[in-house]
Design an enzyme around this catalytic site. Structure first.
Site, PDB file in Angstrom:
ATOM      1  N   PRO A 161       0.814  -1.225   0.000  1.00  0.00           N
ATOM      2  CA  PRO A 161       0.000   0.000   0.000  1.00  0.00           C
ATOM      3  C   PRO A 161       0.844   1.270   0.000  1.00  0.00           C
ATOM      4  CG  PRO A 161      -0.914  -1.595   1.536  1.00  0.00           C
ATOM      5  CD  PRO A 161       0.410  -2.140   1.098  1.00  0.00           C
TER       6      PRO A 161
ATOM      7  N   CYS B 177     -20.746  27.216  27.528  1.00  0.00           N
ATOM      8  CA  CYS B 177     -21.568  27.798  26.467  1.00  0.00           C
ATOM      9  C   CYS B 177     -23.027  27.371  26.649  1.00  0.00           C
ATOM     10  CB  CYS B 177     -20.997  27.410  25.094  1.00  0.00           C
ATOM     11  SG  CYS B 177     -21.650  28.397  23.720  1.00  0.00           S
TER      12      CYS B 177
ATOM     13  N   HIS C 144     -15.503  29.288  25.568  1.00  0.00           N
ATOM     14  CA  HIS C 144     -14.942  27.942  25.416  1.00  0.00           C
ATOM     15  C   HIS C 144     -13.504  27.902  25.928  1.00  0.00           C
ATOM     16  CE1 HIS C 144     -18.180  26.029  23.031  1.00  0.00           C
ATOM     17  NE2 HIS C 144     -18.431  27.277  22.655  1.00  0.00           N
TER      18      HIS C 144
ATOM     19  N   GLU D 126     -11.770  25.455  26.813  1.00  0.00           N
ATOM     20  CA  GLU D 126     -11.013  24.294  26.323  1.00  0.00           C
ATOM     21  C   GLU D 126     -10.120  24.641  25.148  1.00  0.00           C
ATOM     22  OE1 GLU D 126     -15.059  23.927  24.141  1.00  0.00           O
ATOM     23  OE2 GLU D 126     -14.272  24.750  26.004  1.00  0.00           O
TER      24      GLU D 126
END
Length: 542
Positions: A189, A380, A514, A516
Site C-alpha cells: 500500500p 456555552c 470555550h 477548552e
C-alpha cells in the site's frame, strides 16, 4: 528565510497528519526554532462553521474569530502558539476569493483556470506572512489520489520549484497494515501511495510509516528501495498510549533529525524535551483517578469534543490523576432518571451545542449537579441550560426557555442582536446567514472580585474565545441572583453575562465561552485544573 515542510497522507484517511505536523512543530520548537503550522483543507465549504459536528468534528475557533479545522487545535496544544485565520484555508475559500476577483475584473479578462489561478491562490496562502518564522509546516488535508486534493498537490509541487533550492521538504505519512493471515506487515500500500504521489511530480524526502508493531529492518530497506528515499528517511510511527508521547517517540525514531538533515542543517541544536517527558510521566504514573460524565448531544463522534477531551486530560495532568470519561447522550435524561447514570461520577460537564434536541436532558443534568452537590462545569450551551434550570426551579419562572427553541414568554436565553467587537458594532437578526455570523473569537470579560472563578484565574480581567449566537438575558439577572445564582463575570460593558456560579456549592461554574480552546498539556487551563481538583475531592466522598 522560512523553510517549508509539506505533509501529505496516503493509503487511508485519519492516519494522524495533524498530530504528526504538530509533533514535528513541537520538536523543532524544542530546538529553539520559530515554527508556524498551516492546514489546507480540500472541501468546498468556505469554513467548517456550518458543518455537522458528527460529520466534521469540532470547529476550532482562533483568537481572531476564525472557524477552523480541529487540527489547528493540535497545532496550538503542541506548540503553544495561537493560530490565526491565516493558518487555515479551504477549497471553498479559495474559489470564493477567485470568483470575487473575477467579478471585480482583477484578471483583466483572462480565462480563469485551475492552473494558474487556483494554484497561485494556494501558493500565495502558503508563503505569505512567514518572514518571522524559521519553519512553516503545511498539512495537506485528504489522501493522495483524492480528486479534491489535486489543486493542492499541484500547488505544492510548483512551490518545490518556486522556492529557493533546499527550502522545501516533503513528508509522506502512510500506513503499513499487518495482515494476520500472512503474519506480516505489508509494504505494497505504501509503495502504491508513493507511486501515485510521484506521478503528480512530488518526490517525498521522508516516509513516516504508521504501524501497530515494529517494522523489521528488511521491510524498511524494501520501502527505501521501491520508494526512492534514503533508508534513514523511512521513519516508523508506531501507535502510542497517548498523543503526548508522539513528540518523544518521533524524536527517538529520528524524524526531526531527518527533517533538518534534508534541509542541510547539520549539526542541529539539541532539543529540550524535559517538559514533554514530565507530561508523559504524569500521564503514565497517576496518583488517583476520577470519572467525569460528559452530557452532550454529539457523543456519537468524540472528535466533536476534541479540545474538551484534551482539556480534561490536561486537568488530570495538573492534578496527577487519570481522567475517565463517561459519555451520556443528553436525550437519555428526557426519558430516564439521571440518578443511576450520575450517582457514581465525580464531576458533570455539559458542553456546548446547538438546537433544542437534548436540551431538557442537559437541564436535568444541571439540576442533579446542583441538588446533589456534584461538581458541575457548564460550557456555552451548558451554562445557558444551568441558568434556565435555576430560573425554573429556584426563581419560579414558569416556562423559562431559550428563543433558540422557538417563541417563549420567558426568554431567559435569547438571540444576541448586537455587541461590540473592537470598535465596531456587530448586528444580527434571526433571518441572517448562519455561516460566520456568531460572536466569534477572543473577548474580554470582567470577573467579580472574591468569586470562585476570579480566585481560579487569579485575576478579574480575562480574555477567552467565544462561539455562540445566544446569550443569557441580563433582564433576569436580579431575579436569579436573589435565588443564590451569582453572575460572577460580565462583558466589560456589563451587558452580556459571561460566567455564573453558586457560592454555596463545592464547584458549580458556567461559562459562556470555550476555555477548552486555550488549554495546553504544558499549560493546563486553570478552570479545567480546578474542575478536576474538585472532582478529585468528590471522589473521596462517593
Amino acid at each position: 528565510m522560512a523553510r517549508y515542510v509539506f505533509i501529505t497522507g496516503g493509503v487511508v484517511s485519519s492516519l494522524g497528519k495533524g498530530i504528526a505536523a504538530a509533533a514535528l512543530g513541537a520538536l523543532l520548537q524544542a530546538r529553539g526554532y520559530r515554527v508556524r503550522l498551516r492546514k489546507l483543507d480540500p472541501y468546498l465549504n468556505v469554513d467548517p462553521g456550518t458543518m455537522s459536528p458528527t460529520q466534521h468534528g469540532e470547529v476550532f475557533v482562533t483568537d481572531d474569530g476564525a472557524e477552523t479545522d480541529l487540527d489547528l487545535g493540535h497545532y496550538e496544544r503542541f506548540t503553544g502558539r495561537s493560530a490565526t485565520k491565516t493558518d487555515n484555508i479551504t477549497t471553498g475559500r479559495i474559489y470564493k476569493n477567485i470568483i470575487d476577483k473575477e467579478r471585480r475584473g482583477d484578471y483583466l479578462g483572462a480565462t480563469v483556470q485551475v492552473i494558474p489561478h487556483v494554484t497561485n491562490e494556494i501558493k500565495d496562502f502558503v508563503i505569505e506572512g512567514n518572514d518571522d518564522y524559521d519553519f512553516v509546516i503545511c498539512e495537506i488535508g485528504g489522501t493522495v489520489g483524492d480528486i479534491e486534493a489535486m489543486p493542492f498537490m499541484e500547488a505544492i509541487r510548483q512551490l518545490g520549484n518556486d522556492l529557493p533550492r533546499g527550502t522545501a521538504v516533503y513528508v509522506h505519512l502512510t500506513l503499513m497494515p499487518y495482515i494476520p493471515a500472512a503474519g506480516e506487515l505489508k509494504t505494497k500500500p505504501t509503495q502504491h501511495s508513493v507511486k501515485e504521489l510521484q506521478a503528480l511530480g512530488i518526490h517525498p524526502d521522508i516516509l513516516l510509516v504508521r504501524a501497530d508493531r515494529e517494522i523489521p529492518e528488511a521491510e524498511r530497506r524494501k520501502l527505501s528501495l521501491f520508494c526512492n528515499v534514503r533508508p534513514s528517511a523511512v521513519i516508523q510511527a508506531l501507535d502510542v498510549a497517548n498523543i503526548y508521547d508522539v513528540p518523544i517517540a518521533y524524536h527517538k525514531e529520528g524524524l526531526d533529525d531527518e527533517v533538518l538533515a534534508a534541509f542541510g542543517i547539520e549539526p542541529a541544536p539539541k532539543p529540550r524535551l524535559d517538559p514533554w517527558e514530565e507530561v508523559c510521566n504524569r500521564i503514565r504514573t497517576p496518583e488517583g483517578e476520577v470519572t467525569i460524565a460528559i452530557v452532550g448531544k454529539y457523543t456519537g463522534l468524540k472528535d466533536a469534543y476534541k479540545s474538551l477531551i484534551e482539556a480534561l486530560h490536561h486537568g488530570g495532568i495538573a492534578n496527577r490523576v487519570k481522567v475517565n470519561l463517561e459519555w451520556i447522550e443528553s436525550e437519555v435524561f428526557e426519558k430516564e432518571d439521571p440518578a443511576p447514570y450520575l450517582e457514581k461520577v465525580h464531576g458533570i460537564l455539559v458542553p456546548g451545542g446547538f438546537g433544542e434536541r437534548g436540551s431538557e436532558g442537559k437541564i436535568h443534568a444541571a439540576r442533579f449537579a446542583r441538588e446533589r452537590k456534584v461538581p458541575y462545569f457548564g460550557i456555552c450551551f451548558g451554562m445557558q441550560m444551568a441558568v434556565i434550570e435555576a430560573a425554573r426551579n429556584l426563581a419560579d419562572v414558569s416556562g423559562a426557555s431559550s428563543t433558540e427553541f422557538g417563541p417563549t414568554k420567558e426568554p431567559v436565553v435569547g438571540l444576541m442582536t448586537e455587541w461590540v467587537k473592537g470598535n465596531e458594532l456587530q448586528k444580527r437578526t434571526a433571518a441572517g446567514d448562519l455561516g460566520g455570523t456568531m460572536r466569534l473569537g477572543a473577548y474580554k470579560a470582567a470577573l467579580k472580585k472574591g468569586t470562585k472563578i476570579s480566585d481560579i484565574y487569579g485575576s478579574t480581567d480575562i480574555s477567552e474565545r467565544h462561539r455562540h449566537r445566544y446569550e443569557v438575558n441580563v433582564d433576569y439577572k436580579d431575579r436569579l441572583e436573589n435565588c443564590g445564582l451569582v453572575f460572577s463575570g460580565m462583558s466589560p460593558d456589563g451587558v452580556l453575562p459571561e460566567t455564573i456560579e453558586y457560592p454555596d456549592h463545592p464547584w458549580f461554574i458556567g461559562v459562556q465561552y470555550h476555555p477548552e480552546l486555550k488549554s495546553r498539556p504544558l499549560d493546563p487551563h486553570p478552570l479545567f485544573a480546578s474542575f478536576i481538583e474538585a472532582a478529585t475531592e468528590q471522589s473521596r466522598l462517593v
